[in-house]
Design a protein around this motif. Structure first.
Motif, mmCIF file in Angstrom:
data_model
loop_
_atom_site.group_PDB
_atom_site.id
_atom_site.type_symbol
_atom_site.label_atom_id
_atom_site.label_comp_id
_atom_site.label_asym_id
_atom_site.label_seq_id
_atom_site.Cartn_x
_atom_site.Cartn_y
_atom_site.Cartn_z
ATOM 1 N N PHE A 185 38.787 40.821 36.558
ATOM 2 C CA PHE A 185 37.776 39.903 36.041
ATOM 3 C C PHE A 185 36.424 40.197 36.683
ATOM 4 O O PHE A 185 35.388 40.228 35.992
ATOM 5 N N ALA A 186 36.416 40.401 37.991
ATOM 6 C CA ALA A 186 35.158 40.647 38.701
ATOM 7 C C ALA A 186 34.467 41.897 38.169
ATOM 8 O O ALA A 186 33.241 41.915 37.978
ATOM 9 N N LEU A 187 35.244 42.958 37.919
ATOM 10 C CA LEU A 187 34.647 44.170 37.378
ATOM 11 C C LEU A 187 34.145 43.925 35.958
ATOM 12 O O LEU A 187 33.036 44.348 35.600
ATOM 13 N N ALA A 188 34.949 43.248 35.141
ATOM 14 C CA ALA A 188 34.545 42.968 33.762
ATOM 15 C C ALA A 188 33.252 42.157 33.717
ATOM 16 O O ALA A 188 32.403 42.365 32.844
ATOM 17 N N ARG A 189 33.085 41.254 34.659
ATOM 18 C CA ARG A 189 31.875 40.426 34.719
ATOM 19 C C ARG A 189 30.643 41.285 34.979
ATOM 20 O O ARG A 189 29.592 41.106 34.364
ATOM 21 N N LEU A 204 32.575 51.086 28.255
ATOM 22 C CA LEU A 204 32.404 49.806 28.946
ATOM 23 C C LEU A 204 33.419 48.780 28.477
ATOM 24 O O LEU A 204 34.003 48.045 29.284
ATOM 25 N N HIS A 205 33.644 48.717 27.171
ATOM 26 C CA HIS A 205 34.560 47.700 26.655
ATOM 27 C C HIS A 205 36.002 48.004 27.029
ATOM 28 O O HIS A 205 36.787 47.082 27.288
ATOM 29 N N LEU A 218 33.399 36.235 29.104
ATOM 30 C CA LEU A 218 34.790 36.487 29.462
ATOM 31 C C LEU A 218 35.684 35.286 29.187
ATOM 32 O O LEU A 218 36.904 35.428 29.064
ATOM 33 N N PHE A 219 35.090 34.101 29.076
ATOM 34 C CA PHE A 219 35.865 32.898 28.797
ATOM 35 C C PHE A 219 35.967 32.602 27.306
ATOM 36 O O PHE A 219 36.855 31.856 26.885
ATOM 37 N N THR A 220 35.049 33.131 26.525
ATOM 38 C CA THR A 220 35.052 32.842 25.086
ATOM 39 C C THR A 220 35.631 33.995 24.268
ATOM 40 O O THR A 220 36.309 33.776 23.265
ATOM 41 N N TYR A 221 35.383 35.220 24.690
ATOM 42 C CA TYR A 221 35.886 36.384 23.953
ATOM 43 C C TYR A 221 37.379 36.605 24.227
ATOM 44 O O TYR A 221 38.148 36.903 23.311
#
Length: 287
Positions: free
Chosen positions: A226-230, A200-201, A48-51
């Motif tokens: 963010f929490a859900l994406a993680r 998912l994406h 999530l920090f790089t994409y």
């Protein structure tokens, strides 16, 4: 027309909200930043920090959201997107909307179209398999981690199951020989017509749309996304061809009927949890 302002928050109240947000995101940021300093890569936790383009410092920065007034707040601390009123500091909603009208409208149309479309649960995570299709261990993106099956067996799974990916930002990472195997040809231009709430994406991307709407949306909502994406990323990689068991991610073996059932059930759960987040973003835009 500027929206009506909510009751003003006293200093103690808004500073408590800011501290709570910072403490929440620090639990995600601290290990990521430590790995970055030491040059260690994590295929799940760092994604999530790089994409996505939102930097750690931006995720940590707190915004109250449009319509909230902060008493005794320093305008220099919050930046150009805020304006001072007699009651306190607040987001300059009119200015932000005027300056970013086109991307805000694009996001609104995408969120609305996605929310109004039936969810599909038959892809079984084959998009990650299509990203390594016909590649050797050395060629795959996360080549520091082994594949669960041989390249030949991985390719056989893709060919047997087929690929039903509707998400352009997943499809664009397919290997060249995998693209013709997909039943669709996603593109940026077709994104509004293809995005669906079971993907998912698409549900991970709610985080992207949330941070792109800052400071109109509160940072607590961005953190919720963010929490859900993680969590979604963890399933994404557990169902991938990679063997990440040593990192604490047991595989979801989508090459088997049992694994596909497990994947689809988790996919449904994520779709149900993503729906109210999408609705909250739409409400923030329309409000």
């Amino acid at each position: 027309m500027t929206a009506a302002l909510a009751p003003a928050l006293d200093v103690a109240d808004w500073q408590a909200r800011r501290r709570a947000h910072e403490e929440r995101v620090d639990a995600w940021l601290t290990p990521h930043l430590a790995r970055r300093r030491s040059g260690v890569k994590h295929p799940v936790e760092d994604f999530l920090f790089t994409y996505y383009s939102h930097r750690p410092a931006q995720l940590r920065r707190w915004h109250p959201g449009a319509g909230v007034v902060l008493r005794d707040a320093d305008p220099a601390e919050f930046g150009r997107d805020y304006r001072a009123t007699t009651a306190g500091l607040t987001v300059d909603t009119d200015a932000v909307r005027a300056r970013r009208a086109e991307p805000i409208d694009w996001i609104r149309r995408l969120l609305t179209a996605t929310a109004g479309r039936p969810a599909q649960f038959g892809c079984f995570g084959m998009h990650e398999w299509a990203m390594v299709y016909r590649q050797t261990q050395e060629e795959v993106r996360h080549n520091a981690w082994p594949l669960r099956l041989s390249p030949a067996d991985t390719a056989a799974v893709v060919e047997e199951r087929g690929v039903r990916c509707s998400h352009f930002d997943a499809y664009r990472f397919f290997t060249a020989p995998a693209r013709p195997l997909n039943v669709l040809t996603p593109s940026r231009e077709a994104q509004h017509a293809l995005e669906q709430p079971g993907c998912l994406h698409a549900n991970m991307d709610i985080y992207k749309w949330a941070y792109k709407l800052c400071p109109l949306v509160p940072s607590e909502l961005v953190a919720d996304c963010f929490a859900l994406a993680r969590e979604i990323r963890a399933l994404d990689m557990r169902a991938s061809p990679y063997d990440l068991a040593d990192l604490g991610y047991p595989p979801v073996q989508v090459e088997t009927p049992e694994g596909r059932a497990e994947y689809a059930a988790a996919q449904r759960s994520f779709a149900e949890r993503a729906a109210p987040l999408r609705a909250r973003l739409l409400a923030a835009i329309d409000g």
